[in-house]
Write an enzyme that holds these catalytic residues in place. Structure first.
Site, short mmCIF file in Angstrom:
data_model
loop_
_atom_site.label_atom_id
_atom_site.label_comp_id
_atom_site.label_asym_id
_atom_site.label_seq_id
_atom_site.Cartn_x
_atom_site.Cartn_y
_atom_site.Cartn_z
N ASN A 1 -12.84 -3.58 2.95
CA ASN A 1 -13.80 -2.49 3.04
C ASN A 1 -14.75 -2.62 1.85
OD1 ASN A 1 -12.56 -1.31 5.34
ND2 ASN A 1 -11.00 -0.38 4.02
N HIS B 1 -10.41 -5.53 -3.10
CA HIS B 1 -9.04 -5.79 -2.60
C HIS B 1 -9.10 -6.16 -1.13
CE1 HIS B 1 -10.02 -1.52 -2.23
NE2 HIS B 1 -9.28 -1.49 -1.12
N ASP C 1 0.85 -1.19 0.00
CA ASP C 1 0.00 0.00 0.00
C ASP C 1 0.89 1.25 0.00
OD1 ASP C 1 -3.23 0.46 1.04
OD2 ASP C 1 -1.86 2.17 1.06
P1 AMP Z 1 -9.85 1.13 0.49
O1 AMP Z 1 -9.99 2.42 1.27
O2 AMP Z 1 -10.21 -0.09 1.27
O3 AMP Z 1 -10.53 1.23 -0.85
O4 AMP Z 1 -8.29 0.97 0.24
C1 AMP Z 1 -7.63 1.54 -0.84
C2 AMP Z 1 -6.16 1.50 -0.52
O5 AMP Z 1 -5.44 1.67 -1.71
C3 AMP Z 1 -5.70 2.61 0.44
O6 AMP Z 1 -5.10 2.00 1.58
C4 AMP Z 1 -4.69 3.39 -0.39
O7 AMP Z 1 -3.60 3.84 0.37
C5 AMP Z 1 -4.27 2.36 -1.42
N1 AMP Z 1 -3.78 2.89 -2.69
C6 AMP Z 1 -4.35 3.84 -3.46
N2 AMP Z 1 -3.62 4.04 -4.59
C7 AMP Z 1 -2.57 3.16 -4.52
C8 AMP Z 1 -1.47 2.87 -5.37
N3 AMP Z 1 -1.28 3.52 -6.55
N4 AMP Z 1 -0.59 1.91 -4.99
C9 AMP Z 1 -0.77 1.25 -3.82
N5 AMP Z 1 -1.78 1.48 -2.98
C10 AMP Z 1 -2.68 2.42 -3.31
#
Ligand code: AMP
Length: 114
Positions: free
Chosen positions: A87, A100, A30
């Site tokens: 989530n 995810h 992440d």
């Molecule tokens: P959610 O809030 O459950 O949808 O989680 C989305 C996650 O994706 C968050 O923890 C972000 O920090 C992560 N995220 C967003 N963009 C990227 C990226 N380009 N590479 C890695 N993680 C990401």
């Protein structure tokens, strides 16, 4: 469906710190880690969330969980423990509309979650 950031990572259009890739999924670190270990396990199939998965996706869902378990072991989290989070939807704080799993470890976690 418009490509999400995870769809673009799966397609190789934007870079990510990739720990695992196979025919079904990728696992990446992440970008905004919430724990010393924070890995995302992402199916290549662009399901919006777990509520969009159907019975025909059950094998895929099992593979995502199995990958999280195996990554936790290979990252040395099995003894102390770890958390796996999905989530689903706005109220749960889902910000990327591509299913995810979060694998979190390396610190203690509170319950109930915020
Ligand atoms: P959610 O809030 O459950 O949808 O989680 C989305 C996650 O994706 C968050 O923890 C972000 O920090 C992560 N995220 C967003 N963009 C990227 C990226 N380009 N590479 C890695 N993680 C990401």
């Amino acid at each position: 469906m418009a490509q999400t950031v995870f769809g673009r990572i799966v397609a190789g259009e934007i870079p990510a710190d990739k720990l695992l890739e196979n025919d079904d999924l990728i696992a990446i670190r992440d970008v905004n880690p919430q724990a010393p270990v924070h890995v995302l396990i992402i199916p290549k199939k662009p399901l919006i969330g777990i509520s969009d998965a159907s019975v025909s996706d059950n094998e895929l869902l099992g593979k995502l969980l199995g990958a999280a378990r195996d990554l936790a072991a290979s990252l040395g989290l099995s003894t102390e423990g770890y958390r796996i989070v999905i989530n689903n939807g706005a109220s749960a704080g889902q910000s990327v509309p591509h299913l995810h799993l979060h694998l979190l470890g390396g610190r203690d976690f509170l319950w109930p979650p915020g």
